[in-house]
Design a protein around this motif. Structure first.
Motif, PDB file in Angstrom:
ATOM      1  N   GLY B  23       0.790  -1.218   0.000  1.00 15.63           N
ATOM      2  CA  GLY B  23       0.000   0.000   0.000  1.00 15.63           C
ATOM      3  C   GLY B  23       0.826   1.274   0.000  1.00 15.63           C
ATOM      4  O   GLY B  23       0.275   2.366  -0.006  1.00 15.63           O
ATOM      5  N   ALA B  24       2.151   1.134   0.007  1.00 17.26           N
ATOM      6  CA  ALA B  24       3.002   2.335   0.001  1.00 17.26           C
ATOM      7  C   ALA B  24       3.348   2.717  -1.437  1.00 17.26           C
ATOM      8  O   ALA B  24       3.468   1.857  -2.308  1.00 17.26           O
ATOM      9  CB  ALA B  24       4.268   2.085   0.791  1.00 17.26           C
ATOM     10  N   GLU B  25       3.455   3.991  -1.680  1.00 14.53           N
ATOM     11  CA  GLU B  25       3.887   4.491  -2.980  1.00 14.53           C
ATOM     12  C   GLU B  25       4.963   5.548  -2.772  1.00 14.53           C
ATOM     13  O   GLU B  25       5.001   6.210  -1.729  1.00 14.53           O
ATOM     14  CB  GLU B  25       2.717   5.113  -3.755  1.00 14.53           C
ATOM     15  N   ILE B  26       5.792   5.697  -3.795  1.00 14.26           N
ATOM     16  CA  ILE B  26       6.884   6.666  -3.705  1.00 14.26           C
ATOM     17  C   ILE B  26       6.401   8.014  -4.250  1.00 14.26           C
ATOM     18  O   ILE B  26       5.761   8.076  -5.295  1.00 14.26           O
ATOM     19  CB  ILE B  26       8.097   6.159  -4.515  1.00 14.26           C
ATOM     20  N   LEU B  27       6.702   9.051  -3.518  1.00 13.55           N
ATOM     21  CA  LEU B  27       6.301  10.408  -3.913  1.00 13.55           C
ATOM     22  C   LEU B  27       7.543  11.251  -4.194  1.00 13.55           C
ATOM     23  O   LEU B  27       8.457  11.311  -3.376  1.00 13.55           O
ATOM     24  CB  LEU B  27       5.503  11.062  -2.776  1.00 13.55           C
ATOM     25  N   ALA B  28       7.563  11.885  -5.350  1.00  9.89           N
ATOM     26  CA  ALA B  28       8.648  12.845  -5.615  1.00  9.89           C
ATOM     27  C   ALA B  28       7.997  14.210  -5.844  1.00  9.89           C
ATOM     28  O   ALA B  28       7.536  14.843  -4.903  1.00  9.89           O
ATOM     29  CB  ALA B  28       9.487  12.390  -6.789  1.00  9.89           C
ATOM     30  N   GLY B  29       7.894  14.654  -7.090  1.00  4.34           N
ATOM     31  CA  GLY B  29       7.268  15.955  -7.344  1.00  4.34           C
ATOM     32  C   GLY B  29       5.775  15.952  -7.082  1.00  4.34           C
ATOM     33  O   GLY B  29       5.177  16.976  -6.748  1.00  4.34           O
ATOM     34  N   GLY B  30       5.160  14.807  -7.272  1.00  9.81           N
ATOM     35  CA  GLY B  30       3.753  14.637  -6.915  1.00  9.81           C
ATOM     36  C   GLY B  30       2.763  15.084  -7.959  1.00  9.81           C
ATOM     37  O   GLY B  30       1.559  14.985  -7.749  1.00  9.81           O
ATOM     38  N   THR B  31       3.247  15.563  -9.108  1.00 12.28           N
ATOM     39  CA  THR B  31       2.293  16.146 -10.058  1.00 12.28           C
ATOM     40  C   THR B  31       1.360  15.100 -10.662  1.00 12.28           C
ATOM     41  O   THR B  31       0.234  15.416 -11.021  1.00 12.28           O
ATOM     42  CB  THR B  31       3.024  16.906 -11.184  1.00 12.28           C
ATOM     43  N   THR B  32       1.822  13.876 -10.768  1.00 11.97           N
ATOM     44  CA  THR B  32       0.928  12.792 -11.202  1.00 11.97           C
ATOM     45  C   THR B  32       0.263  12.141 -10.005  1.00 11.97           C
ATOM     46  O   THR B  32      -0.950  11.924  -9.978  1.00 11.97           O
ATOM     47  CB  THR B  32       1.710  11.732 -12.005  1.00 11.97           C
ATOM     48  N   MET B  33       1.069  11.855  -8.991  1.00 14.72           N
ATOM     49  CA  MET B  33       0.567  11.112  -7.831  1.00 14.72           C
ATOM     50  C   MET B  33      -0.588  11.839  -7.143  1.00 14.72           C
ATOM     51  O   MET B  33      -1.652  11.251  -6.888  1.00 14.72           O
ATOM     52  CB  MET B  33       1.727  10.920  -6.841  1.00 14.72           C
ATOM     53  N   VAL B  34      -0.394  13.100  -6.845  1.00 17.06           N
ATOM     54  CA  VAL B  34      -1.430  13.833  -6.102  1.00 17.06           C
ATOM     55  C   VAL B  34      -2.679  13.993  -6.964  1.00 17.06           C
ATOM     56  O   VAL B  34      -3.805  13.872  -6.482  1.00 17.06           O
ATOM     57  CB  VAL B  34      -0.890  15.205  -5.624  1.00 17.06           C
ATOM     58  N   ASP B  35      -2.482  14.230  -8.239  1.00 18.69           N
ATOM     59  CA  ASP B  35      -3.618  14.342  -9.158  1.00 18.69           C
ATOM     60  C   ASP B  35      -4.449  13.062  -9.134  1.00 18.69           C
ATOM     61  O   ASP B  35      -5.668  13.104  -8.948  1.00 18.69           O
ATOM     62  CB  ASP B  35      -3.068  14.622 -10.566  1.00 18.69           C
ATOM     63  N   LEU B  36      -3.799  11.922  -9.293  1.00 24.45           N
ATOM     64  CA  LEU B  36      -4.543  10.662  -9.349  1.00 24.45           C
ATOM     65  C   LEU B  36      -5.136  10.288  -7.996  1.00 24.45           C
ATOM     66  O   LEU B  36      -6.182   9.647  -7.919  1.00 24.45           O
ATOM     67  CB  LEU B  36      -3.650   9.543  -9.879  1.00 24.45           C
ATOM     68  N   MET B  37      -4.482  10.683  -6.938  1.00 21.80           N
ATOM     69  CA  MET B  37      -5.057  10.433  -5.609  1.00 21.80           C
ATOM     70  C   MET B  37      -6.312  11.275  -5.406  1.00 21.80           C
ATOM     71  O   MET B  37      -7.308  10.817  -4.852  1.00 21.80           O
ATOM     72  CB  MET B  37      -4.015  10.730  -4.522  1.00 21.80           C
ATOM     73  N   LYS B  38      -6.261  12.507  -5.872  1.00 24.34           N
ATOM     74  CA  LYS B  38      -7.428  13.374  -5.714  1.00 24.34           C
ATOM     75  C   LYS B  38      -8.648  12.810  -6.409  1.00 24.34           C
ATOM     76  O   LYS B  38      -9.762  12.898  -5.888  1.00 24.34           O
ATOM     77  CB  LYS B  38      -7.148  14.770  -6.304  1.00 24.34           C
ATOM     78  N   ILE B  39      -8.456  12.260  -7.590  1.00 20.92           N
ATOM     79  CA  ILE B  39      -9.623  11.782  -8.338  1.00 20.92           C
ATOM     80  C   ILE B  39      -9.947  10.331  -8.009  1.00 20.92           C
ATOM     81  O   ILE B  39     -10.793   9.720  -8.666  1.00 20.92           O
ATOM     82  CB  ILE B  39      -9.459  12.003  -9.860  1.00 20.92           C
ATOM     83  N   GLY B  40      -9.272   9.804  -7.001  1.00 21.93           N
ATOM     84  CA  GLY B  40      -9.653   8.487  -6.489  1.00 21.93           C
ATOM     85  C   GLY B  40      -9.167   7.324  -7.318  1.00 21.93           C
ATOM     86  O   GLY B  40      -9.578   6.186  -7.106  1.00 21.93           O
TER      87      GLY B  40
END
Lengths: 752, 333, 203
Positions: B23-40
């Motif tokens: 369940g862990a994911e690696i975060l760097a700049g977050g521009t993809t990660m945070v976007d996809l997390m926001k939209i579920g």
């Protein structure tokens, strides 16, 4: 101070906007505020069979989950096209029925926005799924007017078939335009706070009185119990005019939880919870003689509408006013599909119809072999071709002459594909723009102080249009004060009546009311100072005293600055409510506006036809390898009566032209047909122009006097700029490539 | 967005340890990660923020190899003047991507792992998405809109398109990716990093759980100096490619000694067009041979409904890019 | 929204949506904390992390969840509503702030990742006596906006555009200002404002 009109005045709200202190609706954080979020339907047509809210309720921070079963009741609001204040006639969460994809099905309230949105994600629904159609079927269209009949929706003059038969050249062409969404930069939001039976709503609005009236009626409250506040609006373009489901749901949610609730609608949800530009088909049959003079003009518009409203934005009423023709036939038709109800989006009657008309004229000019500008010249008319009244002013060919010269139209070689620049094919295209001058009743209150200040108050709106500034300019010019001394208060429903800010009417209508209030102030001051025993105007007949650029003047050359005269009165301060009631406004129309509706007269009255005009020219480049389409130059000359502020007017016209670039080359709401969902519901894949897409945009504003439209001589400019742009670009694409593209947007994929 | 645990380790061993957890994911700049997390679409239980691992920052433009730390920012690399001269395809594929703001935040290691923009993947209202929800089907292929989907490398399970730009340059020029993970450090040819969707479109790369991209290396070749990234899009900037080409040429007089071609905006993964490269080697570079190379690059393309245009567009973009590279190789630009 | 096969839930009563009246009361206290607690305002009751930011030169400590974005921390926790949200998806640039000197989209930045960072928002541009930053002045004079909603983000982006050396000519400004959408279409005036400030700095 007369020089304050028709000059370039910096926006009076600029300091607030550049410092981040302009307060938009969602910037208000009432104490104890909670956050709302919408859950929306994944299907387009069907029935909700179950709604599991348990996971959402268990999410930390979630305070309440409201569904159609738990939402507090309120009276249904009628839709705009049914004569009401609502954005649509069908209201979600009144039952389990689903009529469009993205319809709200639950409302989550939480302590933070993130928790609310998470709660909404956790709601799961089951449906009985019907079969939706998101696209209309033009073959299944019908004629219906705003009143439910077909009055005025069909025009016949002469014999269209005879006109086509006698023509030297004809075109019989069909153009299509897609669903488009306004996408103002400011996301839709509503914040509601109840204190007992008193309600305050902060919401970006183009019509605070429409909002207040509708909300008060829904809750059986006197209007005095409802405050609606919208001092700054982050772009609207037609999307923030009516009462929307998200407004009513937020008000209900705040009532349910007993705390203020703010909802910021997500960008994807903005595609379904409010209105949009319906898709359309534009059919033209035109005939012309060997000189290009029209012998027949037929335009049939088929526009999409929802299953539960009839969105009538009669574009044929505008196109039929454009060119002289002995034989004219127009029809305004609708076809239904499974979406929320569309509405008005910047030039709702004109953008798509002129994309058709002005390409059809170009096609016909090409066939006849006349220059496209000459084609417009030979068909120009000083009388409305159908209503047979003169135009109150019509400077179309002056616009063409102006834009041709600045653009260098004479450098165009007629043959398509004949001009290049390195790896780019070059094309020039032109098109006509027009926009009707709509007339609405308005009031405005002006309070002037002998110390040299004035306060202008009205329930109008500045949606970026510059209203704050132009009202200050009008008052400054009339009262003889600096613009900076005139303080404008707007965007609250409690203020004197002003109409919905739409249809390019605010400057003309509300501005005329400001003007009238200033004249009343002058009369009141004159009455008092002429009755005094001392002073330059003492003893004069007040009826003979006139106001001239802030100076009261007597018949014998006596004069006194208004502000000085006011200072000499007993109170040293005076207040008046001005009115704008154009002779064309019937009692019924005035009442409609005062009730929060849109009681517009015009553009055709028994005496005159009232339109603003423009001519646009586009230079288009199409890349030899990538087929990319770019617009290095876009020029427009416009004549729209008095220009109040050359800076903000320039921006509005330029902004309209930029919108036209978007319509021509970028904007389309794509759809997933099987599930009837809007597919690119964001602003990465719904393309709107970015800075790099907009190069040279030149706007010329011609002098034009029109004493009929209103005392200021103002027509509207908010929408005029977009009207001809898409056609001018399409015509230029044809000139560059020889390809005639009869649909929007025009993309690389069309040119490979 | 689902809430999550947040870790910000300061050494890579701790980062690997934290990132290997379920369940862990690696975060760097977050521009993809945070976007996809926001939209579920993504719902990690924990994020391991690696931006404190300063040894992964920076880059070096050497004479025989160019190396990038995984945390180098798209903006700093894309705007580097030395790199612009040494390897124009690398800077061009960076500055023509996204927006200045996104390029300042996004790191190269994350950029190469950019996610598809397939609207059916990004909207959880669609139950069918084999990438998001293995075995659920594909809404795009079930009567959906496919004008933006992959015409190369797609499968019956998934036709999502890889949207990135920089990766096309990397795959064309034989870049390698270095990683560290629970199993130690390794070097992966960039061409092997992404895997075709096949029956398992949810498996997108060969990276193992907890494996962190540490850097990217690009060997300096003759073709790299005369390289070009041509990106065709309906909007002039801040738009994904409708079709793009990362190309380079090494000329021996009038003869092509080496040619590199990768194509973007059209394929399921970063896509090297080797047959098109081979068609050019040993011959002259003319408008005709460039166009032929473009055609060959798309010889195996399978157009979907509405994406037929991409074959012609893509071929023209390859040809146009080669003409610019040729001008650069021969001193014409 | 996900489709599920969970059994239907029996009809909810009109009151069942409220967890308890206590929950509402607690929430009201917290959400209103902006005005009350100056030292360490907090966003929510659970999973708090305290971070510190230097915002416009002022050191601020605040409590956020890991999922709180920087823009929500600025707006909803610190009450700095000058920074706008236009899409919440990194697609429009309205939320642009300077983070350690770099322009970024604060909607895609988790506040926890900015712990210890320096943030400049539109509220930090004018000098303490209220004199506008030259870019603010240039935006006003050039009418580089209409509705004003994208303006705070545009101004911060424009300042960065010049600082980065990307204001060489109009074409470069257009490209490097393309991360900030303006739906009113003020782009040519935005370019003029950037040119004016660039030329003023050179002069």
């Amino acid at each position: 101070m007369a020089q304050t009109i028709n000059t370039a005045v910096t926006r009076t709200d600029a300091p607030r906007k550049v410092t981040g202190t302009a307060t938009y609706a969602a910037d208000v954080l009432p104490a104890g505020m909670l956050h709302g979020a919408l859950a929306t339907s994944s299907i387009a047509v069907g029935t909700l069979t179950s709604l599991d809210t348990s996971a959402a309720e268990a999410e930390p921070g979630v305070v309440a989950v409201l569904t159609h079963e738990t939402l507090p009741d309120y009276k249904t609001v009628k839709g705009f096209y049914a004569g009401g204040p609502g954005s649509a006639s069908f209201w979600p969460m009144e039952g389990p029925e689903i009529k469009y994809a993205g319809q709200p099905i639950a409302y989550v309230v939480a302590q933070t926005a993130a928790a609310a949105r998470r709660g909404a994600q956790l709601i799961s629904a089951e449906y009985e799924v019907g079969t939706p159609n998101i696209h209309m079927d033009p073959a299944d269209s019908f004629v219906i007017g705003a009143q439910g009949d077909n009055k005025g929706m069909v025009t016949t003059k002469g014999d269209i078939d005879a006109g086509l038969a006698e023509a030297a050249q004809t075109v019989d062409v069909e153009y299509t335009t897609p669903f488009q969404h306004h996408n103002p930069m400011e996301m839709f939001s509503a914040t509601a706070e109840w204190r007992g039976d008193r309600l305050t709503v902060w919401m970006p609005s183009q019509s605070v009185r429409t909002l207040r009236g509708g909300i008060a009626a829904a809750y059986d409250l006197p209007e005095t119990s409802v405050r609606v506040i919208s001092p700054f609006v982050g772009g609207a373009f037609g999307s923030k005019a009516g009462i929307t489901p998200y407004t009513m749901l937020t008000i209900a949610a705040a009532k349910a939880v007993g705390a203020p609730v703010r909802l910021i609608v997500t960008r994807p949800q903005m595609y379904t919870v409010a209105t949009f530009r319906p898709e359309s088909v534009q059919k033209f049959r035109l005939g012309a003689d060997a000189n290009g003079k029209l012998t027949a003009f037929e335009h049939i518009e088929i526009a999409q509408t929802s299953q539960f409203d009839a969105v009538v934005n009669p574009g044929t009423h505008i196109t039929r006013a454009m060119y002289a023709s002995p034989n004219i036939h127009t029809e305004q038709r609708l076809a239904r599909s499974d979406t929320n109800t569309g509405g008005f989006m910047r030039a709702p009657n004109e953008m798509q119809t002129f994309f058709g008309l002005e390409q059809a004229m170009d096609e016909l000019a090409h066939k006849v072999g006349v220059d496209p500008v000459e084609m417009r010249r030979v068909n120009d008319t000083d009388r409305h071709p159908v209503e047979d009244v003169p135009f109150s002013s019509r400077s179309l060919m002056e616009c063409y002459d102006s834009v041709s010269e600045g653009f260098g139209w004479q450098n165009r070689t007629p043959e398509p594909g004949s001009m290049t620049d390195g790896d780019w094919l070059v094309g020039y295209g032109c098109a006509t723009a027009t926009y009707p001058t709509n007339i609405l009743a308005s009031n405005a209150r002006v309070r002037m102080q002998g110390t040299g200040n004035a306060y202008i108050e009205l329930a109008a709106h500045d949606v970026g249009t510059g209203s704050y500034t132009i009202f200050a300019q009008i008052a400054a010019a009339r009262l003889g004060l600096p613009v900076g001394a005139c303080d404008v208060v707007m965007g609250e429903a409690d203020l004197p009546v002003a109409p919905l800010s739409g249809g390019s009417t605010t400057a003309a209508s509300a501005g005329s009311a400001v003007h009238d209030a200033c004249l009343r102030i002058a009369r009141m001051v004159a009455t008092e100072v002429t009755a005094r025993s001392e002073g330059p105007l003492a003893g004069l007949d007040p009826a003979q005293v006139t106001l001239d650029d802030g100076v009261l003047r007597g018949p014998g050359g006596q004069s006194q600055p208004l502000v000085e005269a006011l200072a000499a009165t007993a109170a040293g301060e005076v207040e008046a409510v001005g009115e704008f009631r154009h002779p064309a406004l019937t009692d019924q129309l005035i009442r409609a506006t005062f009730a929060g509706g849109y009681g517009t007269a015009g553009p055709v009255t028994p005496e005159f036809a009232m339109f603003a005009f423009g001519a646009e020219m586009a230079e288009v480049h199409v890349h030899r390898w990538t087929h990319e389409i770019r617009v290095p130059r876009l020029h427009g000359s416009f004549a729209a009566g008095t220009i109040l502020n050359r800076k903000t007017a320039h921006s509005q016209l330029m902004g309209g032209m930029v919108w036209g670039i978007g319509s021509a080359l970028h904007e389309i709401t794509e759809v997933d047909k099987p599930r009837a969902r809007f597919l690119n519901a964001n602003i990465a894949e719904y393309l709107i122009p970015v800075n790099a897409d907009v190069r040279e945009v030149r706007v010329e504003m011609l002098d034009e006097q029109d004493d009929y439209v209103n005392p200021l001589g103002v027509k509207g400019i908010g929408e005029l700029g977009i009207v001809g742009t898409a056609a001018a670009i399409a015509n230029a694409v044809h000139h560059a490539t020889g390809k005639r593209l009869r649909k929007l947007p025009i993309r690389m994929s069309d040119l490979v | 967005m689902r809430n999550f645990d947040y870790h910000r380790p300061t050494d890579i061993a701790a980062a690997i340890e934290a990132a290997r957890a379920d369940g862990a994911e690696i975060l760097a700049g977050g521009t993809t990660m945070v976007d996809l997390m926001k939209i579920g679409v993504w719902e990690p239980q924990a994020l391991v923020d690696i931006t404190s691992l300063s040894e992964l920052e920076g880059y070096d433009v050497g004479s025989d190899r160019i190396t990038f730390g995984a945390l180098a920012r798209m903006a700093e690399v894309g705007d580097d003047d030395a790199l612009k001269t040494a390897a124009p395809v690398l800077t061009e594929s960076l500055w023509k991507a996204a927006s200045p703001q996104l390029r300042h935040a996004a790191r190269l290691g994350g950029n190469i792992l950019q996610q598809t923009r397939c609207p059916y993947f990004r909207d959880t209202a669609y139950a069918q998405c084999n990438k998001r929800n293995p075995g659920s089907g594909c809404a795009a292929l079930d009567g959906g809109e496919t004008n933006l989907h992959a015409i190369l490398g797609g499968s019956d399970a998934c036709v999502a398109m890889y949207p990135g730009d920089f990766a096309q340059a990397l795959v064309a020029f034989d870049a390698e990716v270095t990683t560290k993970g629970p199993g130690g450090a390794r070097t992966i040819p960039f061409a092997d990093l992404h895997v075709l969707p096949g029956d398992t479109p949810h498996i997108e790369t060969i990276l193992n759980r907890g494996e962190i991209v540490t850097g990217i290396t690009v060997p300096v070749t003759g073709a790299l100096k005369a390289s070009h990234y041509l990106k065709a899009r309906d909007r002039e900037s801040y738009a994904f490619a409708s079709a793009s080409a990362a190309v380079g040429l090494d000329m021996d007089g009038d003869t092509v000694r080496d040619a590199r071609i990768a194509i973007g905006g059209v394929a399921a993964v970063p896509w090297r067009a080797r047959a098109a490269e081979d068609s050019l080697k040993g011959g002259p570079l003319t408008e005709e041979t460039a166009r032929e190379a473009g055609r060959i690059a798309f010889a195996d393309a399978v157009p979907l409904e509405g994406s037929e245009y991409k074959i012609k567009l893509g071929a023209d973009v390859v040809a146009g890019a080669l003409m610019t590279a040729h001008a650069r190789a021969t001193g014409g630009e | 929204m996900t489709k599920s096969s969970k059994p239907p839930k029996p009809g909810l009563s009109r009151r069942s949506f409220l967890g308890s009246s206590g929950a509402v009361g607690a929430a009201m206290g917290l959400a209103g904390s902006k005005a009350q607690a100056q030292d360490a305002p907090e966003l929510a009751a659970q999973e708090q992390r305290h971070i510190s930011l230097t915002v416009n030169g002022q050191r601020r400590t605040l409590g956020v969840e890991p999922r709180t974005t920087l823009v929500e921390a600025l707006r909803d926790v610190l009450g700095l509503t000058g920074t706008k949200i236009g899409c919440n998806q990194g697609q429009c640039g309205a939320c642009t702030v300077l983070l350690d000197g770099r322009r970024i989209n604060s909607c895609l930045t988790l506040a926890v990742t900015a712990d210890g960072a320096d943030v400049v928002t539109v509220e930090g541009l004018a000098d303490p006596t209220g004199n506008l930053h030259p870019m603010q002045q240039a935006f006003a004079e050039n009418d580089a906006f209409q509705c004003g909603y994208c303006t705070p983000g545009q101004i911060l982006s424009a300042i960065a555009c010049i600082d980065e050396g990307h204001a060489g000519d109009a074409a470069e400004i257009r490209e490097y200002m393309s991360g900030n959408l303006c739906r009113c279409g003020a782009y040519p005036n935005i370019v003029a404002a950037v040119e004016a400030v660039r030329d003023g700095q050179e002069g």
